[in-house]
Design a protein around this motif. Sequence first.
Motif, PDB file in Angstrom:
ATOM      1  N   CYS A  27       0.846  -1.206   0.000  1.00 50.92           N
ATOM      2  CA  CYS A  27       0.000   0.000   0.000  1.00 50.92           C
ATOM      3  C   CYS A  27       0.882   1.259   0.000  1.00 50.92           C
ATOM      4  CB  CYS A  27      -0.911  -0.011   1.227  1.00 50.92           C
ATOM      5  SG  CYS A  27      -1.892   1.487   1.387  1.00 50.92           S
ATOM      6  N   ASP A  29       0.052   4.140   0.881  1.00 46.97           N
ATOM      7  CA  ASP A  29      -0.203   4.979   2.047  1.00 46.97           C
ATOM      8  C   ASP A  29       0.380   4.387   3.328  1.00 46.97           C
ATOM      9  OD1 ASP A  29      -1.154   6.858   3.800  1.00 46.97           O
ATOM     10  OD2 ASP A  29      -3.155   6.958   2.926  1.00 46.97           O
ATOM     11  N   CYS A  30      -0.116   3.202   3.749  1.00 50.26           N
ATOM     12  CA  CYS A  30       0.297   2.664   5.057  1.00 50.26           C
ATOM     13  C   CYS A  30       1.468   1.693   4.960  1.00 50.26           C
ATOM     14  CB  CYS A  30      -0.888   1.989   5.747  1.00 50.26           C
ATOM     15  SG  CYS A  30      -1.396   0.470   4.940  1.00 50.26           S
ATOM     16  N   CYS A  56      -4.355  -0.332   0.013  1.00 54.24           N
ATOM     17  CA  CYS A  56      -5.029  -1.452   0.678  1.00 54.24           C
ATOM     18  C   CYS A  56      -6.498  -1.095   0.901  1.00 54.24           C
ATOM     19  CB  CYS A  56      -4.328  -1.762   2.000  1.00 54.24           C
ATOM     20  SG  CYS A  56      -4.690  -0.557   3.296  1.00 54.24           S
ATOM     21  N   CYS A  59      -7.080   1.872   3.269  1.00 55.52           N
ATOM     22  CA  CYS A  59      -6.700   3.223   2.847  1.00 55.52           C
ATOM     23  C   CYS A  59      -7.492   3.704   1.633  1.00 55.52           C
ATOM     24  CB  CYS A  59      -5.207   3.275   2.529  1.00 55.52           C
ATOM     25  SG  CYS A  59      -4.177   3.025   3.989  1.00 55.52           S
TER      26      CYS A  59
HETATM   27 ZN    ZN Z   1      -2.989   1.073   3.377  1.00 54.75          ZN
END
Ligand code: ZN
Length: 265
Positions: A27, A29-30, A56, A59
């Motif tokens: 992902c 983002d995370c 994911c 997110c």
């Molecule tokens: Zn994520």
Amino acid sequence: MFGRKMVPGAFTGWLHCVADALFPARCVDCGRLFHHMAATPGITDAGSAAMDPYFCPGCRGRWTAVASPLCSRCGLVFKGRAGEDHLCGRCLDRPGAFTRARAAGIYDQTLRTAIHALKFKGQVRLAAPLGVLLFDTFRRYWTAGDIDMVAPVPLHRNRFRRRGFNQAYLLVRRWTLPAGTDVVRDLLVRDRATAPQTGLDRRQRRMNIKNAFSVNRPGQSAGKRVLLVDDVLTTGATADACAGVLIQDGARRVDVLTLARALQS
Ligand SMILES: [Zn+2]
Ligand SMILES: [Zn+2]
């Protein structure tokens, strides 16, 4: 057991499942690993679906699409969620050079992370899904034949050299547009390397960006309806400076489309 005819779509879908099981995505983002075949409940539009392989399930949904009520000119999303679109106070006071600005989403959470990853971390693979999201937004607010030229907001040559690409151009270069509508990569030039707009107020931003742009070939936009494209619109100072130059060059109308719209401006 193979008696049933296997359609190509089902076969490639199955291949994707295998590839996904073997190689989960990370992902943006995370940073967690995830399997991107899982559909996001409730999110079906093309733009969001294009982002699925990169974020994911947790997110993916953490971004806010722009929705009415908003300023009918600059696209500012009003905090009060009731009522119709209308002009905001600033547009009533000082309408500026562009006619209408619209954005896909609010500049926060996953959308902001995606834009930062593209611009500052060189994750150019994100230009394709973000370009789909932007094209989806374009079709939502404009119809075929409304626009003659699509022009990315340019970077100064020094910044372009450092970054290696103009993210605004990467977002539009794969668009399929009707005949008569062209993506013009170098309609505008950024003559002056300006300080970053971050941390400046509305007036400072306007002064900072003043006389930063010019047209590449005088008269190129004469009589044309131009759509300026950028990644984020904050106060609209950059978009206004570009639109002013194009209107002076004879453009009939300049509209603005960005991926994200800052909530506060
Ligand atoms: Zn994520
Ligand atoms: Zn406004």
